[in-house]
Every structure is written in structure tokens, then in C-alpha cells.
Design a protein around this motif. Sequence first.
Motif, short mmCIF file in Angstrom:
data_model
loop_
_atom_site.label_atom_id
_atom_site.label_comp_id
_atom_site.label_asym_id
_atom_site.label_seq_id
_atom_site.Cartn_x
_atom_site.Cartn_y
_atom_site.Cartn_z
N ASP A 1 -22.74 -39.57 -18.15
CA ASP A 1 -22.17 -39.84 -16.83
C ASP A 1 -22.56 -38.72 -15.88
OD1 ASP A 1 -20.53 -40.19 -14.55
OD2 ASP A 1 -19.03 -41.23 -15.75
N LEU B 1 -22.33 -38.41 -12.59
CA LEU B 1 -21.37 -38.05 -11.55
C LEU B 1 -20.26 -37.17 -12.11
CD1 LEU B 1 -20.96 -38.51 -8.58
CD2 LEU B 1 -19.63 -40.56 -9.10
N ALA B 2 -19.69 -37.60 -13.25
CA ALA B 2 -18.60 -36.84 -13.85
C ALA B 2 -19.08 -35.45 -14.25
CB ALA B 2 -18.05 -37.58 -15.06
N CYS B 3 -20.30 -35.38 -14.74
CA CYS B 3 -20.85 -34.11 -15.19
C CYS B 3 -21.03 -33.15 -14.02
CB CYS B 3 -22.18 -34.36 -15.90
SG CYS B 3 -22.89 -32.91 -16.65
N ALA B 4 -21.57 -33.66 -12.93
CA ALA B 4 -21.76 -32.82 -11.75
C ALA B 4 -20.42 -32.38 -11.17
CB ALA B 4 -22.57 -33.57 -10.69
N ALA B 5 -19.44 -33.30 -11.19
CA ALA B 5 -18.14 -32.98 -10.60
C ALA B 5 -17.38 -31.96 -11.44
CB ALA B 5 -17.30 -34.25 -10.44
#
Lengths: 258, 288
Positions: free
Chosen positions: B163, B165-169
Motif C-alpha cells: 500500500d 499511500l499508507a506507507c508514505a503516510a
Amino acid sequence: MGEILRIENLCKQFGGIVVADDISLTLDAGEIVGLIGPNGAGKTSLFNLISGVVQPDSGRIFLQGRPLEGPLHRRARAGVVRTWQHMRLFRSMTVIENMLVATREYPGESMLRSMFATASVRRAEAEARARAMDLLARMGLTQTADNIVVDLPFGQQKLIGLARALMNDGRCLLLDEPMAGVEGSNYETMQRIVRDEASAGRAVCVVEHNVSFIKDLCTHAVFMAQGKILQRGSVDELTRSRELTELYFGTVDASVDA
Amino acid sequence: MEYLASAGMLIGIYIILAASYNLIIGYGGLNTIAHPIFFALGAYTAALLGIGTTLPSVVCVLAGIGVAVVASVALAVTTLRIEGDYLLIASLGFQLGLLQLVNNFEFTGGPAGLSNIPVTITGPGRGWLYLLICAVLAVVVVWLIWRAMAGPFGRAVRAMRDDELACAALGRSLFTMKIVIFAFGCGAAGLAGGLYAYYFQYISPEQFNVAQSATILTMVVLGGIGTTWGPLVGAFVLVALPQAITFMQLPTSLVGPLQGIIFTVLVILFLFLRPYGLVGKREAGVAH
Ligand SMILES: Nc1ncnc2c1ncn2[C@@H]1O[C@H](COP(=O)(O)OP(=O)(O)O)[C@@H](O)[C@H]1O
Ligand SMILES: [Mg+2]
């Protein structure tokens, strides 16, 4: 109490849809603010704007006085961390791996350092692991540490979503519908942990449809509809307001647009 | 015996190529098929420096790695910022364009290639000594990739694949991770190129074309994409098999078509029977 997050006149539009219409809001340390409103009100969009998933058309955000801008990962490192309405857990990974990825300073950022597993990497990993196990212990989920995260029951996955976010020890915590589908002992645990984290000095903002959860936890709440903050106040005041209750249950009339 | 050493060299070189390509597409999830162009950059840089200068061969090979890394970073930095599969298109364009240049320049030997690459090691043990060096380097490359993927870096890369997005967030810089993976993988391909040029003493553009892309991709897919041992097994099978067929001393008119048929059948069989490759297993969590 110290101000953690300040949002000034945030605006965002997707085509014709206004998801943030001049939003201003502050979150103080130790405070739990409830963000309520009907589906499509722009609650998740506000989290997206704060965490950097989408860029605002105008307006500014400050974290502890400093402008909060730039890509997602920089904001997370500055200390803003969020959960997701649909959890977005790392499906192929275990519970503890999900959590270890989330520390603010990450020992595996460099491929070279990671390859040679220097003493500093090992030390940071051991510290992160200890913190993760502490968090799991607080949730009574110690024994799940090595399970693949999507093999857990739904309620526990929601808790792991929170636990993963808490590995980031930043001051600002944004929770998107943490209670949806969570019942029984997991519900109690969620409530206890969120309360404890706020007491520890984080500023917490919770999007939640479960009014009793908001009532039990939040110092005050903000009501949003169609990208606008319509009212702020104590949770009691908001839930007593007839106009807002009507809005909440979908009987939006033309007056709202005014 | 020299024949065995040269088959061993090919296996070693392809292990480096397949393992580094697996790092890029299997672990990093970066879509590109232009791996041979970084192989070519390493080979041509080392060969040209070897021919044109008196620099020691080790320096020439290192320069080849450097050129491959610089080119890969330039490509990745310009394309990975944009959403979508621009890396795939840009790197393929880079491969075709550069090969076109190599075909037309005089100093690169044109389509005939370079055949005057200097001898570095002489004597009866040459082949075996080269094989030893190549084997050690292949082991080092595979070990480094394994180390990186087994540690915290690899964990973040897996999170990114699950994921983005989740990783970047959560604070991980996807851009940096992708660039580092791409640069390391392409640098390893450059190393393979240097080894190839110095051992075989002959390189030509057709060795780095899209057919080579397909060969390396097949090795990775056949062996097991996203696994440590898959690319090794794939490289071994796909180099050893044609050699074995040649060994059977069939009429030459048969060998070519036979190899083609065997590869095609193998790939198709694998797609049905072992979609995760020879050593790959269904990853936990994928089925949910
Ligand atoms: N990236 C996007 N592009 C276009 N429209 C969007 C996007 N994100 C959200 N929206 C729209 O904005 C509105 C608010 O959505 P959202 O913030 O998810 O509401 P809530 O979380 O309050 O239910 C919805 O109408 C949604 O369809
Ligand atoms: Mg929402």
C-alpha cells in the motif's frame, strides 16, 4: 494547553465539489476533538489535506507553529499521523512488521545501512520492537504479534491500525472512523488507548459516527457538512441542536447552502 | 574444459542480471524491461576504456558500474515523479534509442561491435580464474540484495508494495526507496556488463536488445519473482538448458527452433502450473 495544529482558511474543490470551504480549526495538546457530519461532508478530505494526500487550493496549516507542507512522508516525520477509514494495513505482513514500518525515524531508510545491519540499525530496531510490544501489551494483543495482520478478526485489525499509527510518536493524531465495526472489548480498548494518548500530550481529532463514543471521549466537537464547519461546541450542544440532527440524517434543505 | 568455464561465466553473469532485475521488478515493483541497456552501458564503458586507455581493468569495470548508476538515477528521477508507468516507457525508449546510437557510431564499432577488448588474464587457468571472480561477485550481489530485503529496508519496500499511500503516510519516502533500488539494480547490471566484456572480449549491440530483455524477464518469472533463490534457479536453467541441447549434437537446423519451442512451452507450462515460479510459494495474505 499548547497549540499543536492550526488550520487557517483551508479551501479545496474537486471539480464542482467543494470538500473544504474556508476551514479554520486548532487542535491543542491533550485535547480530543470530534469531527462529525453526514457522509460526504468532507471529513476524510480534511484529513487528506492535513496529512498531504491532497494539496489545498488555498489556506495554510501549521504544526507547532511551523508551516506543515510538502509530501506525505515529510508531514508524517514532522509528527502528523493518521489512520484510514478502510485501515490500509500492509496485507502481506505480520502485525509487528506493520508496526515497525511506522516509526518516525526509520532505521531502514538507507539500503546500504540496512544491508550491513550496523550496530545503530540493530539498536534502533530493538528499540522499535520493544515499543511495538509495549503497545500491543497495552491492547492485550501481545500474542498476535507474529500473525499476518489480515488473518486477525476485524476489530483487532482496527486496533492494529491505531497501534501502527501510534508507532509514530508525533504530536498530532488523526483517526478516521476508528469505531466503525468495532464492538465489545475492542471498543473499550480503543477508547482507553485514545484517551491515554491524549493525556500523554497528543492532539487528537476523531471522525466518528458513533455519537456515544464522541460523547464519552471528546472535549468538544465540530460539525461539518458540504465542506463547511457549521458549528463548534461541546458534544452535548451539538447533539441537542435540532438543525444538525436533521442534517445528520440526510434531510438537508436548501438553507444549508446559504 | 574451457567450454565449461565459459558456460559457468554465462550462468554467473545471468545470475547477477536476473537477481538485480528481480530486485527492481519483483521487490521494488518498478515496471521496466530495459535492464539490458544498463548491462550494455557497463559492457561498452569497460570495453571502450579498456581499448582506449591504459587504466587497470578493475577501474574500467567500476567506471561501467558508475555510468549505469548515473544513467539509471537520471532516468528514475525524471520519470518516477510522474504518476503512471513512465519509467517503463522512458527506459524502453532509452534502450532502443541508445542501441540505435551504438549501432551508428563508429567508436562503438557499429553493428559489428567491439572485438578488440584487451586480454587481462592470460595462461591456461584464465577461464577458471574468471569464473572464480564472477562467482564471487555473483554471490556478493545476491547476498547484498538478500541482506537488504531481509532487513528494515526490505520491510519498508514490502510495505510500499502492499500500500503505497499508507506507507508514505507513515513517513517512508517511496521516491527515495525506488531510486535506490533502481540504481543498485542497474549498477549490478553494469557490473555484469564489465565482466562480460572482459571475459568474452567481444560485445555487439544485438546482445542488449529487447530479446535480451525477454530472456532476463523469463529467468525471473520462471525462477520465482520476488524470491531470493528464484532468479538464480531461473538463470541456471535458462543458460544450462540451451547448452545441454547444443551438447546433444543435433543438426543445427533443429537446434534453433527446438530451443524456441522448449522456452515457449516452459513459460506457458509455468504460468499454469507454477505461477509463482520454481521456488516461489503463494505468499501469506495474498489469497484474502
Ligand atoms: N480525490 C477526490 N476527487 C474527487 N472527489 C473527491 C475526492 N475525494 C473526495 N471527493 C468527494 O468529496 C466529498 C467528500 O468526501 P469525504 O471527505 O470522503 O467525506 P466524508 O469523509 O465526510 O464522508 C465526496 O462527495 C467525495 O466524493
Ligand atoms: Mg470519510
